[in-house]
Design a protein around this motif. Structure first.
Motif, short mmCIF file in Angstrom:
data_model
loop_
_atom_site.label_atom_id
_atom_site.label_comp_id
_atom_site.label_asym_id
_atom_site.label_seq_id
_atom_site.Cartn_x
_atom_site.Cartn_y
_atom_site.Cartn_z
N LEU A 44 -58.81 38.56 40.44
CA LEU A 44 -59.92 38.21 39.66
C LEU A 44 -59.96 38.49 38.15
O LEU A 44 -60.69 37.95 37.87
CB LEU A 44 -61.60 39.64 40.25
CG LEU A 44 -61.40 39.24 41.93
CD1 LEU A 44 -62.27 40.84 42.58
CD2 LEU A 44 -62.07 38.10 42.08
N LYS A 79 -59.63 34.90 37.29
CA LYS A 79 -60.04 34.16 37.74
C LYS A 79 -59.51 32.84 38.29
O LYS A 79 -59.82 32.16 39.10
CB LYS A 79 -60.61 33.17 36.29
CG LYS A 79 -61.52 33.28 35.36
CD LYS A 79 -62.84 34.23 35.99
CE LYS A 79 -63.22 34.81 35.15
NZ LYS A 79 -64.62 35.55 34.64
N ASP A 113 -59.16 33.30 41.30
CA ASP A 113 -60.65 33.22 42.89
C ASP A 113 -60.05 33.30 44.29
O ASP A 113 -60.58 33.81 45.12
CB ASP A 113 -61.88 32.81 43.05
CG ASP A 113 -62.91 32.48 40.62
OD1 ASP A 113 -62.40 34.13 40.74
OD2 ASP A 113 -63.74 32.55 40.93
N ARG A 165 -68.59 39.94 41.65
CA ARG A 165 -68.14 38.79 41.74
C ARG A 165 -69.34 38.87 42.80
O ARG A 165 -68.95 38.44 44.17
CB ARG A 165 -67.26 38.19 42.10
CG ARG A 165 -66.71 38.50 41.03
CD ARG A 165 -66.87 37.77 40.20
NE ARG A 165 -67.02 35.67 40.22
CZ ARG A 165 -65.54 34.99 40.62
NH1 ARG A 165 -64.46 35.45 39.88
NH2 ARG A 165 -65.95 34.02 40.76
N LEU A 208 -68.57 35.16 44.87
CA LEU A 208 -67.66 35.63 46.12
C LEU A 208 -67.45 36.46 47.42
O LEU A 208 -67.38 36.22 48.72
CB LEU A 208 -66.29 36.20 45.70
CG LEU A 208 -65.53 35.57 44.69
CD1 LEU A 208 -64.27 35.86 43.61
CD2 LEU A 208 -65.27 33.78 44.96
#
Length: 546
Positions: free
Chosen positions: A396, A399, A401, A433, A436
């Protein structure tokens, strides 16, 4: 003593003269099945190959070449029990000097079968062996029930054995309490420990009581019990470990760290305790203490048969937080060199290298390493959940993801991970996030819908037990899911109604309905399910639950 001729013995002692003396003493009792180990490492390798009836172990082991590496007989015993390399009925006798005995007797939670103080005669040793063998014969039927998984019968037989063998009544009560603890019947186990403590203030009974209280989330009572125990037995090391965990649960990281530091000052060689200290210190923001603890873990583990590359990762993480890329890189090189070919090394090396590259600002290189780590996780074995969640956070940070989401989904669907669906969502929420977390929630909804549909299909084909099993598997991952709860309760009620009343299953159903009531008192299915539960009770003439 011809009746002992079938006993097998492992002598663990670095001194060849002492090994010879012990061999001669054993021969006088017709014991001839004798093997040797010169260190903790060689003992573990021997025990991995075959079991022994008796282990005679010198307390001061060194490493088999006369050097002191921080390993001793007590730590060997704790490793053997922790990794289940010896059976509960294995006789483990520690050989030690009087001065050492006075230090270790109060500190040992996993006590040996007996201590024999040096110097000793052949008669003294054989008397201890005879006593241990006689005791084992009394307990062996219970141990065999445990080995075959018949825990309920073992609990019942312990109660009978307490009355038949008054000499061992407290020992059978202890075993019964431990078995009930394993069955998660903590209140019943607690009562046994309290009964034992009414007769005598035994340290292990105080610890057992504290564990029961901790398991019931009675943390303040746990703390009080452990503090009393340590006032009376300041060297009872396992009490420090549980007290630290209690402070952690209460959010008192600094207190937990201080307790573990005190324990390490008393007993500085236990790797698992040092590891715990490093983890608590890191969470408390004390990088200095964390670094020192993890360095000791890595150094001491060099002499252990249970080396874990995750320890190198924890040290690298600490050094990265400290800003010391040079030392962190050195730890990675040591991991590659000293653990080459070991399980999980590739994953751990990639995780550690990714952290160092991110620290240096080399985001592309960090992404490559962490992607390799994620791809290698699938082929790994025994990696901790904590390490994998740490890898999610590392992904994370730069990035990655998709990699983070894929890894979190795998964790959530791994029964052994202990990560629930709610935990998976919370990891992303805490990382800021929400996008997500929302995506994870949608994935979870799809999985729950598939589970419910699969269970409905099983019910329609008359496989009621399979439907219940399917929904229970889902509840283990999402215990508070308000779609799974009524589906599971309904499936259980259908099984009870069609196949007959089963008290444990009925208790589970009532528990699920009460959980629904707590989570959503106005849930549209609750009233009908509760009415169905009481209808099934009446059908089988069962008294209503209070």
């Amino acid at each position: 003593m011809a009746e002992y001729s079938d006993l097998s013995v492992l002598i663990v002692d670095p001194n060849p003269g002492m090994r010879g003396n012990l061999h001669n003493m054993l021969s006088q009792s017709s014991i001839t099945k004798i093997d040797y180990a010169v260190s903790s490492g060689t003992a573990i390798r021997q025990l991995a190959k075959k079991p022994f009836d008796i282990i005679l172990c010198e307390y001061d082991l060194g490493n088999g070449s006369g050097e002191n590496n921080g390993q001793d007989g007590q730590q060997l015993l704790e490793d053997l029990r922790h990794h289940k390399l010896i059976q509960p009925w294995t006789i483990f006798i520690m050989l030690t000097s009087e001065g050492v005995y006075s230090k270790v007797i109060g500190a040992a939670e996993l006590t040996p079968t007996d201590y024999v103080l040096k110097p000793f005669t052949v008669d003294a040793l054989l008397q201890r062996i005879r006593k241990a063998v006689d005791r084992r014969e009394v307990f062996l039927p219970i141990y065999q029930l445990i080995e075959f998984g018949n825990i309920r019968k073992a609990v019942a037989d312990c109660k009978v054995a307490e009355e038949k063998n008054p000499r061992y009544a407290v020992d059978f009560a202890r075993l019964r309490a431990e078995l009930l603890f394993d069955l998660e019947e903590l209140a019943d186990a607690e009562l046994i420990y309290q009964w034992i403590l009414m007769t005598k203030p035994i340290a292990w009974a105080h610890l057992g009581l504290a564990r029961c209280l901790f398991g019931q989330q009675k943390y303040l009572e746990t703390q009080e019990t452990l503090e009393t125990l340590l006032e009376q037995n300041p060297r009872y090391m396992a009490a420090y470990d549980l007290l630290a965990r209690t402070h952690e649960v209460l959010g008192q990281q600094e207190s937990a760290k201080k307790i573990l530091e005190d324990a390490v000052a008393i007993s500085p060689h236990m790797v698992r305790r040092l590891r715990h200290l490093g983890e608590v210190a890191f969470e408390a923001g004390d990088v200095g203490v964390a670094e020192k603890a993890f360095k000791q873990v890595v150094a001491k583990a060099k002499y252990s048969e249970f080396r874990d590359p995750e320890d190198h990762v924890k040290l690298v993480k600490t050094l990265v937080k400290k800003g010391d890329a040079n030392q962190a890189s050195g730890v990675i090189r040591d991991m590659e060199r000293s653990l080459r070919g070991g399980p999980n090394v590739d994953v751990c090396r990639a995780i550690a290298a990714g952290m160092v590259q991110e620290m240096a600002g080399n985001i592309t290189a960090a992404a490559t390493e962490l992607t390799n780590a994620v791809n290698s996780v699938a082929g790994s074995r025994g990696l901790s959940t904590g390490l994998k969640i740490g890898l999610v956070h590392s992904c994370l940070n730069i990035k990655l993801d998709q990699q983070a989401s894929d890894l979190m989904l795998n964790l959530m669907n791994d029964v052994e991970s202990g990560v629930s669906m709610d935990d998976a969502v919370n990891v992303f929420e805490k990382a800021g996030r929400h996008d997500l977390a929302q995506g994870m929630g949608e994935q979870i909804k799809i999985q729950v819908d598939e589970l419910i549909a699969h269970a409905a299909d099983q019910r329609s084909h008359g496989d009621l037990r399979a439907a219940v099993d399917t929904l229970n598997a889902g509840l283990r991952k999402a215990p508070g899911n308000l779609a799974l709860l009524p589906a599971a309760a309904s499936a259980i009620l259908k099984q009870l109604d069609d196949l007959g009343w089963e008290a444990p299953l009925a208790e589970q159903c009532y528990f699920l309905l009460e959980r629904m009531r707590r989570l959503d008192p106005t849930h549209p299915s609750l009233e009908a399910l509760m009415a169905q539960y009481h209808h099934t009770q009446r059908k089988y003439g069962i008294s209503a639950v209070a």
